[in-house]
Design a protein around this motif. Structure first.
Motif, PDB file in Angstrom:
ATOM      1  N   PHE A  11      63.054 -35.202 -30.260  1.00 21.88           N
ATOM      2  CA  PHE A  11      62.959 -34.966 -28.827  1.00 21.88           C
ATOM      3  C   PHE A  11      64.181 -35.553 -28.117  1.00 21.88           C
ATOM      4  O   PHE A  11      64.774 -34.938 -27.208  1.00 21.88           O
ATOM      5  N   ALA A  12      64.599 -36.737 -28.552  1.00 24.62           N
ATOM      6  CA  ALA A  12      65.783 -37.371 -27.973  1.00 24.62           C
ATOM      7  C   ALA A  12      67.030 -36.525 -28.213  1.00 24.62           C
ATOM      8  O   ALA A  12      67.878 -36.378 -27.326  1.00 24.62           O
ATOM      9  N   ALA A  13      67.136 -35.949 -29.387  1.00 23.12           N
ATOM     10  CA  ALA A  13      68.289 -35.091 -29.705  1.00 23.12           C
ATOM     11  C   ALA A  13      68.305 -33.855 -28.815  1.00 23.12           C
ATOM     12  O   ALA A  13      69.376 -33.420 -28.355  1.00 23.12           O
ATOM     13  N   TYR A  14      67.124 -33.296 -28.545  1.00 20.57           N
ATOM     14  CA  TYR A  14      67.018 -32.126 -27.673  1.00 20.57           C
ATOM     15  C   TYR A  14      67.455 -32.465 -26.244  1.00 20.57           C
ATOM     16  O   TYR A  14      68.248 -31.738 -25.640  1.00 20.57           O
ATOM     17  N   ILE A  15      66.966 -33.573 -25.726  1.00 23.25           N
ATOM     18  CA  ILE A  15      67.324 -33.992 -24.368  1.00 23.25           C
ATOM     19  C   ILE A  15      68.820 -34.294 -24.285  1.00 23.25           C
ATOM     20  O   ILE A  15      69.499 -33.934 -23.319  1.00 23.25           O
ATOM     21  N   ALA A  16      69.356 -34.944 -25.300  1.00 17.71           N
ATOM     22  CA  ALA A  16      70.781 -35.289 -25.310  1.00 17.71           C
ATOM     23  C   ALA A  16      71.656 -34.038 -25.334  1.00 17.71           C
ATOM     24  O   ALA A  16      72.719 -34.001 -24.700  1.00 17.71           O
ATOM     25  N   SER A  17      71.218 -33.014 -26.041  1.00 21.27           N
ATOM     26  CA  SER A  17      72.011 -31.779 -26.096  1.00 21.27           C
ATOM     27  C   SER A  17      72.021 -31.081 -24.737  1.00 21.27           C
ATOM     28  O   SER A  17      73.046 -30.538 -24.308  1.00 21.27           O
ATOM     29  N   LYS A  18      70.879 -31.090 -24.046  1.00 29.55           N
ATOM     30  CA  LYS A  18      70.823 -30.525 -22.693  1.00 29.55           C
ATOM     31  C   LYS A  18      71.695 -31.337 -21.735  1.00 29.55           C
ATOM     32  O   LYS A  18      72.414 -30.773 -20.906  1.00 29.55           O
ATOM     33  N   GLN A  19      71.631 -32.634 -21.869  1.00 29.71           N
ATOM     34  CA  GLN A  19      72.417 -33.516 -21.012  1.00 29.71           C
ATOM     35  C   GLN A  19      73.913 -33.267 -21.200  1.00 29.71           C
ATOM     36  O   GLN A  19      74.683 -33.228 -20.229  1.00 29.71           O
ATOM     37  N   LYS A  20      74.325 -33.102 -22.432  1.00 27.15           N
ATOM     38  CA  LYS A  20      75.747 -32.845 -22.727  1.00 27.15           C
ATOM     39  C   LYS A  20      76.211 -31.564 -22.044  1.00 27.15           C
ATOM     40  O   LYS A  20      77.329 -31.489 -21.520  1.00 27.15           O
ATOM     41  N   LYS A  21      75.333 -30.573 -21.999  1.00 26.19           N
ATOM     42  CA  LYS A  21      75.680 -29.274 -21.428  1.00 26.19           C
ATOM     43  C   LYS A  21      75.874 -29.367 -19.919  1.00 26.19           C
ATOM     44  O   LYS A  21      76.906 -28.930 -19.380  1.00 26.19           O
ATOM     45  N   TRP A  22      74.890 -29.952 -19.201  1.00 26.38           N
ATOM     46  CA  TRP A  22      75.017 -29.984 -17.748  1.00 26.38           C
ATOM     47  C   TRP A  22      76.032 -31.019 -17.265  1.00 26.38           C
ATOM     48  O   TRP A  22      76.680 -30.842 -16.236  1.00 26.38           O
ATOM     49  N   SER A  23      76.203 -32.105 -18.017  1.00 25.25           N
ATOM     50  CA  SER A  23      77.153 -33.122 -17.569  1.00 25.25           C
ATOM     51  C   SER A  23      78.601 -32.670 -17.734  1.00 25.25           C
ATOM     52  O   SER A  23      79.496 -33.158 -17.033  1.00 25.25           O
ATOM     53  N   ALA A  24      78.835 -31.717 -18.636  1.00 27.33           N
ATOM     54  CA  ALA A  24      80.193 -31.198 -18.844  1.00 27.33           C
ATOM     55  C   ALA A  24      80.592 -30.197 -17.766  1.00 27.33           C
ATOM     56  O   ALA A  24      81.788 -29.913 -17.596  1.00 27.33           O
ATOM     57  N   ASP A  25      79.612 -29.644 -17.050  1.00 27.87           N
ATOM     58  CA  ASP A  25      79.910 -28.628 -16.031  1.00 27.87           C
ATOM     59  C   ASP A  25      79.095 -28.915 -14.768  1.00 27.87           C
ATOM     60  O   ASP A  25      78.243 -28.114 -14.357  1.00 27.87           O
ATOM     61  N   PRO A  26      79.340 -30.060 -14.125  1.00 23.35           N
ATOM     62  CA  PRO A  26      78.499 -30.460 -12.988  1.00 23.35           C
ATOM     63  C   PRO A  26      78.578 -29.517 -11.794  1.00 23.35           C
ATOM     64  O   PRO A  26      77.594 -29.347 -11.080  1.00 23.35           O
ATOM     65  N   VAL A  27      79.730 -28.900 -11.586  1.00 26.65           N
ATOM     66  CA  VAL A  27      79.877 -27.999 -10.436  1.00 26.65           C
ATOM     67  C   VAL A  27      78.943 -26.804 -10.570  1.00 26.65           C
ATOM     68  O   VAL A  27      78.260 -26.411  -9.619  1.00 26.65           O
ATOM     69  N   LYS A  28      78.887 -26.227 -11.753  1.00 27.19           N
ATOM     70  CA  LYS A  28      78.013 -25.080 -12.006  1.00 27.19           C
ATOM     71  C   LYS A  28      76.544 -25.446 -11.774  1.00 27.19           C
ATOM     72  O   LYS A  28      75.799 -24.702 -11.108  1.00 27.19           O
ATOM     73  N   TYR A  29      76.124 -26.585 -12.309  1.00 23.96           N
ATOM     74  CA  TYR A  29      74.714 -26.942 -12.211  1.00 23.96           C
ATOM     75  C   TYR A  29      74.349 -27.399 -10.797  1.00 23.96           C
ATOM     76  O   TYR A  29      73.214 -27.183 -10.344  1.00 23.96           O
ATOM     77  N   GLN A  30      75.292 -28.024 -10.083  1.00 18.80           N
ATOM     78  CA  GLN A  30      75.036 -28.357  -8.685  1.00 18.80           C
ATOM     79  C   GLN A  30      74.906 -27.097  -7.831  1.00 18.80           C
ATOM     80  O   GLN A  30      74.096 -27.051  -6.903  1.00 18.80           O
ATOM     81  N   GLN A  31      75.668 -26.063  -8.150  1.00 18.03           N
ATOM     82  CA  GLN A  31      75.560 -24.796  -7.403  1.00 18.03           C
ATOM     83  C   GLN A  31      74.187 -24.177  -7.606  1.00 18.03           C
ATOM     84  O   GLN A  31      73.579 -23.645  -6.660  1.00 18.03           O
ATOM     85  N   LYS A  32      73.673 -24.247  -8.835  1.00 17.30           N
ATOM     86  CA  LYS A  32      72.327 -23.728  -9.108  1.00 17.30           C
ATOM     87  C   LYS A  32      71.284 -24.473  -8.292  1.00 17.30           C
ATOM     88  O   LYS A  32      70.373 -23.869  -7.710  1.00 17.30           O
ATOM     89  N   VAL A  33      71.421 -25.802  -8.249  1.00 18.65           N
ATOM     90  CA  VAL A  33      70.485 -26.612  -7.470  1.00 18.65           C
ATOM     91  C   VAL A  33      70.585 -26.236  -5.993  1.00 18.65           C
ATOM     92  O   VAL A  33      69.568 -26.038  -5.314  1.00 18.65           O
ATOM     93  N   PHE A  34      71.807 -26.131  -5.494  1.00 21.45           N
ATOM     94  CA  PHE A  34      72.036 -25.787  -4.081  1.00 21.45           C
ATOM     95  C   PHE A  34      71.392 -24.454  -3.717  1.00 21.45           C
ATOM     96  O   PHE A  34      70.688 -24.343  -2.716  1.00 21.45           O
ATOM     97  N   ASP A  35      71.626 -23.446  -4.547  1.00 24.98           N
ATOM     98  CA  ASP A  35      71.092 -22.110  -4.264  1.00 24.98           C
ATOM     99  C   ASP A  35      69.573 -22.126  -4.199  1.00 24.98           C
ATOM    100  O   ASP A  35      68.963 -21.490  -3.324  1.00 24.98           O
ATOM    101  N   ASN A  36      68.945 -22.852  -5.112  1.00 23.59           N
ATOM    102  CA  ASN A  36      67.480 -22.924  -5.118  1.00 23.59           C
ATOM    103  C   ASN A  36      66.960 -23.662  -3.887  1.00 23.59           C
ATOM    104  O   ASN A  36      65.963 -23.253  -3.276  1.00 23.59           O
ATOM    105  N   LEU A  37      67.636 -24.759  -3.518  1.00 19.43           N
ATOM    106  CA  LEU A  37      67.208 -25.522  -2.346  1.00 19.43           C
ATOM    107  C   LEU A  37      67.263 -24.674  -1.086  1.00 19.43           C
ATOM    108  O   LEU A  37      66.333 -24.691  -0.262  1.00 19.43           O
ATOM    109  N   ILE A  38      68.354 -23.929  -0.903  1.00 22.14           N
ATOM    110  CA  ILE A  38      68.500 -23.103   0.295  1.00 22.14           C
ATOM    111  C   ILE A  38      67.463 -21.980   0.307  1.00 22.14           C
ATOM    112  O   ILE A  38      66.872 -21.666   1.353  1.00 22.14           O
ATOM    113  N   LYS A  39      67.200 -21.402  -0.847  1.00 20.43           N
ATOM    114  CA  LYS A  39      66.216 -20.314  -0.943  1.00 20.43           C
ATOM    115  C   LYS A  39      64.832 -20.781  -0.512  1.00 20.43           C
ATOM    116  O   LYS A  39      64.159 -20.121   0.294  1.00 20.43           O
TER     117      LYS A  39
END
Length: 501
Positions: A11-39
């Motif tokens: 389970f830790a390995a799964y969470i770490a792999s997801k973390q590696k993905k979003w932390s490497a591209d914070p702008v993309k994932y922040q845009q997703k959060v922003f779009d959902n919040l505004i919607k």
């Protein structure tokens, strides 16, 4: 290896792999959060009042949504507290996190069905990330202690209300709850000293493997254990291997706390707030905390020197620079919009974006224009403690003395030592020199004979405990301000000076 320990690793390995993905591209994932919040936010009272329907970008958002603190958003919060739905977020909150306000009295911070995973999963993921990085999962088999406020709650117009730590306590996963201490009954004790006695009684003969809490209150726990058993925490709990903390800078407490343990244990720093879980330490040995860009919060950052401007610069995560102080602004799925939580942070790395907390906007000294901040006093003190290695600090705070009985004005440092430096005057000089190095305005005031060298005021044992008790703020999540621009706290501490005997 126990079953819990074994199962935690994949389970830790799964969470770490997801973390590696979003932390490497914070702008993309922040845009997703922003779009959902505004919607979602466009269907709320706040969203309609601020024309969310026509927000297509962060620039659009900045034009429509001003920066506010709790007082600025209070008319909306009051409607939420009164039970009105769809005000700041869809429906009604699941909880109110009750905290103390500065001018509004009690604050009721909404926590919604959508935002609760930010608080719960982030704390869980900090532990899982640690397991993946270090391979140490044995702590999940032992007893885990979370020093926190009471989990008891009451209803405010039908909505469960309590302290954040108490709310989170109700969401501890079942697979850990059987290991959790103290008991629910003990955790509900309001009086901190009575509660501490009960916690020590419940835990002193248990196999404690993880201990979590705000450092000064954990220190009190360790001191009480030593007083009752004659043993340091590391000796009493041989399998204790992980300390989790947040809320204050750990450095002033580090030497004494680890001396109380008697050996090294790993630690994880976290950055939780009632408004949202913001970051956690993802690398052992790295002081930077990983910003959680994929957890329902869209972050904005205002240069600290513009925070009181009418139209400050508002930066997204992709626009921040390293080693600059920013006020952190939250927009989240609990319905906080342009919300200034009052903290300042500084980025120490990008991609992944890691930050350190540098202070509180309202906690500074600028009686003469020096604008000394929390980060600077903590660094100055740490430098002195490093040079005078025999020194151990219990707690401290700093205040200006504008009208001394004699001589020039100065900064007074009220310090409770567990072990005083061998030469207090040299210790003062080291702090003062480091502070002058860190803050050019302070240096100019010293050089220009506007201020004189700071003075350390040693306090009696348990001075801060007694002061916090008198304020009704002993224990729980309460913290001593590192510095203030007035004498209210300093004047209280005058009653606890060592030379007043």
């Amino acid at each position: 290896m126990g079953l819990k320990s074994f199962l935690s690793k994949p389970f830790a390995a799964y969470i770490a792999s997801k973390q590696k993905k979003w932390s490497a591209d914070p702008v993309k994932y922040q845009q997703k959060v922003f779009d959902n919040l505004i919607k979602v936010g466009s269907k709320t009272v706040f969203g309609k009042d601020h024309d969310f329907a026509n927000i297509k970008s962060h620039d659009d958002f900045k034009k429509r949504v001003p920066i506010k603190d709790y007082e600025g958003l209070k008319p909306y919060f009051d409607r939420v507290v009164d039970g009105e739905p769809d005000v700041l977020w869809k429906g009604k909150p699941k909880y109110f996190a009750k905290t103390s306000g500065t001018t509004s009295g009690t604050k009721y911070i909404p926590i919604t069905k959508d935002s609760i995973p930010n608080h719960i999963n982030s704390a869980r993921n900090a532990l899982l990330n640690y397991i993946h990085e270090t391979g140490n999962s044995s702590f999940v088999e032992g007893n885990l202690i979370f020093l926190s406020g009471s989990p008891e709650m009451y209803r405010t117009n039908g909505i469960l209300t309590g302290r954040l730590s108490g709310i989170v306590n109700h969401h501890v996963p079942n697979y850990l709850r059987t290991n959790q201490l103290p008991s629910y009954k003990t955790n509900c004790i309001e009086d901190w000293e009575e509660k501490l006695d009960a916690i020590v009684s419940e835990t002193r003969n248990r196999d404690m493997t993880l201990i979590s809490g705000i450092p000064p209150w954990v220190q009190m726990y360790f001191d009480q254990l030593k007083e009752e058993t004659g043993k340091k925490a590391g000796e009493l709990f041989p399998n204790f291997s992980l300390f989790v903390y947040g809320g204050v800078n750990f450095e002033p407490y580090r030497a004494k706390l680890f001396e109380s343990i008697g050996r090294h244990v790993d630690s994880i720093e976290t950055y939780p707030a009632s408004e949202g879980f913001i970051a956690y330490q993802d690398k052992q040995g790295d002081k930077g905390l990983l910003l959680l860009v994929d957890s329902g919060i869209f972050f904005e950052f205002i240069p600290a020197d513009e925070v009181f401007d009418e139209n400050p610069t508002r930066l997204s995560v992709g626009e921040v620079e390293l080693d600059k102080n920013y006020a952190i602004i939250i927009n989240n799925n609990a319905g906080l919009w342009g919300y200034n939580i009052g903290d300042t942070v500084k980025f120490v790395s990008k991609f992944p974006h890691r930050l350190v907390v540098t202070g509180r906007i309202k906690h500074f000294i600028s009686a003469f224009g020096e604008h000394v901040i929390g980060e600077e006093v903590e660094k100055a003190l740490a430098s002195a403690v490093e040079k005078f290695s025999e020194t151990e600090i219990v707690e401290f705070t700093v205040a200006p003395q504008v009208n001394p009985d004699e001589g020039l004005p100065l900064h007074e440092w009220y310090i409770e030592f567990d072990k005083e430096p061998l030469n207090l005057q040299d210790f003062e000089t080291e702090i003062d020199n480091k502070l002058r190095e860190l803050n050019s305005y302070y240096d100019d005031l010293i050089s220009g004979s506007i201020l004189r060298k700071l003075k350390v005021r040693p306090l009696k044992k348990n001075a801060f405990i007694e002061m916090m008790r008198q304020r009704g703020k002993l224990g729980g999540q309460n913290k001593v301000p590192r510095l203030s621009n007035d004498r209210s706290l300093a004047d209280e501490l005058e009653n606890f000076l060592k030379n007043n005997d």
